[in-house]
Design a protein around this motif. Structure first.
Motif, mmCIF file in Angstrom:
data_model
loop_
_atom_site.group_PDB
_atom_site.id
_atom_site.type_symbol
_atom_site.label_atom_id
_atom_site.label_comp_id
_atom_site.label_asym_id
_atom_site.label_seq_id
_atom_site.Cartn_x
_atom_site.Cartn_y
_atom_site.Cartn_z
ATOM 1 N N ASP A 5 17.012 25.300 -19.479
ATOM 2 C CA ASP A 5 16.934 25.673 -18.066
ATOM 3 C C ASP A 5 16.420 24.525 -17.201
ATOM 4 O O ASP A 5 15.562 23.736 -17.621
ATOM 5 N N SER B 245 14.234 24.491 -14.974
ATOM 6 C CA SER B 245 13.050 25.124 -14.387
ATOM 7 C C SER B 245 11.826 24.312 -14.760
ATOM 8 O O SER B 245 11.809 23.609 -15.782
ATOM 9 N N THR C 293 22.884 29.518 -9.302
ATOM 10 C CA THR C 293 22.960 28.788 -10.562
ATOM 11 C C THR C 293 24.383 28.912 -11.082
ATOM 12 O O THR C 293 25.164 29.726 -10.586
ATOM 13 N N GLY D 261 20.807 24.953 -13.156
ATOM 14 C CA GLY D 261 19.911 26.086 -12.926
ATOM 15 C C GLY D 261 19.488 26.725 -14.235
ATOM 16 O O GLY D 261 19.340 26.043 -15.258
ATOM 17 N N ASP D 262 19.312 28.050 -14.226
ATOM 18 C CA ASP D 262 18.791 28.711 -15.424
ATOM 19 C C ASP D 262 19.707 29.788 -15.999
ATOM 20 O O ASP D 262 19.252 30.623 -16.792
ATOM 21 N N LEU E 268 12.854 26.884 -9.993
ATOM 22 C CA LEU E 268 13.853 25.913 -10.451
ATOM 23 C C LEU E 268 13.708 24.607 -9.692
ATOM 24 O O LEU E 268 13.300 24.598 -8.530
#
Length: 326
Positions: free
Chosen positions: A136, A138, A101, A118-119, A161
């Motif tokens: 995020d 996700s 990420t 990403g997160d 994700l």
């Protein structure tokens, strides 16, 4: 520019720390970035380091002494890191590509710009208010967003994700800015090792009520305690805009730098370390930088449909399997 910065990375209960972070700046522009290598795939520490080094090399090339288009730079530099990972995996004959990420922020003039994939998160605190936070990439965050509109049955694990660097499909890159900066604004970049066990309200309260040199290490300790024996690695880099100088968190002033001066901490590896803003000026090998930049530019040219706005991946990537961090 004038800012203070504090960065720290602590190894939790994992076998190794695959997080990387750092910052670099010229007279008129600063780049702050953090990447979290994904342990469910090979060489996560290589992925995070390569993503940051790619971004730093492009920043050194383009910030002379400022970026013409910070949002476009962030988007293209993140995609360039992705293509570097694909090339690395191909050259090494890896069955799977290293993945990571990334979250990055540009301070330029009196404005802030940021991007992420990403997160790994960015928090922007003004006074005692959280005025911005990244969302995020996700499935759990997507479900939370849609839950008020569409009934949700099964809940995804927050570690699943739908995009990252090194994934088979084109990464989703979200960008934001410009946001005008005010004296005392705090910006924090972190891996999910922090926000996964510490609530947003606590992060905001710490940033709003203490100096970053006090707030950041305390937040990391809280995360490690809450995470227990199996806690993820916790990595944070925070900066305060036009901060008052104090002994623990010295301010960085760029006014006296020449147009060609480039200072960076990104090239150094990160272990269990903390730094209240010490800066090393890298003596980078020019031939290596030029070679890397040529490869990055070629990879960008080969990528079709690149959007400078960070739009979602095209429909052709809809079948890309989710990526799970471990």
């Amino acid at each position: 520019m004038k800012f203070s910065v504090y960065q720290i990375s602590r190894k939790g209960g994992r076998e190794k720390n695959e997080d990387r972070m750092g910052y670099c700046y010229t007279r008129d522009s600063g780049l702050f970035a953090l990447a979290d290598g994904m342990g469910g795939h090979p060489e996560g520490e290589i992925a995070s380091q390569m993503a940051l080094q790619t971004m730093a090399a492009l920043f050194q090339r383009d910030a002379r002494p400022q970026l013409a288009d910070p949002l476009r730079f962030l988007h293209d530099a993140i995609l360039a890191g992705h293509h570097q990972l694909l090339r690395y995996a191909n050259e090494k004959g890896l069955m799977d590509t290293p993945r990571t990420t990334i979250v990055a922020c540009i301070l330029q003039g009196n404005t802030a710009y940021w991007a992420h994939c990403g997160d790994s998160r960015l928090y922007f605190v003004r006074g005692d208010k959280l005025i911005a936070r990244t969302r995020d990439h996700s499935y759990s965050e997507l479900q939370n967003t849609l839950s008020s509109v569409v009934p949700v049955a099964d809940r995804y694990n927050r570690n699943v994700l739908f995009t990252c660097l090194g994934s088979p499909g084109k990464p989703v890159v979200d960008t934001a800015g410009p946001l005008l900066l005010q004296q005392g604004d705090r910006i924090l970049l972190c891996s999910d090792g922090l926000w996964g066990t510490v609530e947003d309200e606590i992060i905001t309260t710490h940033l709003a009520s203490r100096t970053i040199s006090d707030a950041v290490p305390e937040l990391v300790e809280v995360a490690l305690r809450n995470g227990g024996a199996k806690c993820d690695n916790v990595t944070v880099i925070a900066m305060e805009w036009e901060s008052a100088t104090d002994e623990e968190t010295p301010s960085v002033r760029t006014d006296s730098l020449g147009e060609e001066v480039f200072a960076s901490t990104i090239q150094a590896s990160v272990g269990n370390s903390a730094s209240p803003g010490n800066v090393e000026v890298d003596e980078l090998d020019e031939a290596e930088i030029e070679r890397s930049i040529r490869e990055i530019n070629e990879a960008i040219r080969r990528s079709a449909g690149t959007s400078p706005t960070g739009a979602p991946a095209p429909a052709g990537n809809a079948g890309t399997p989710p990526t799970t961090k471990s």
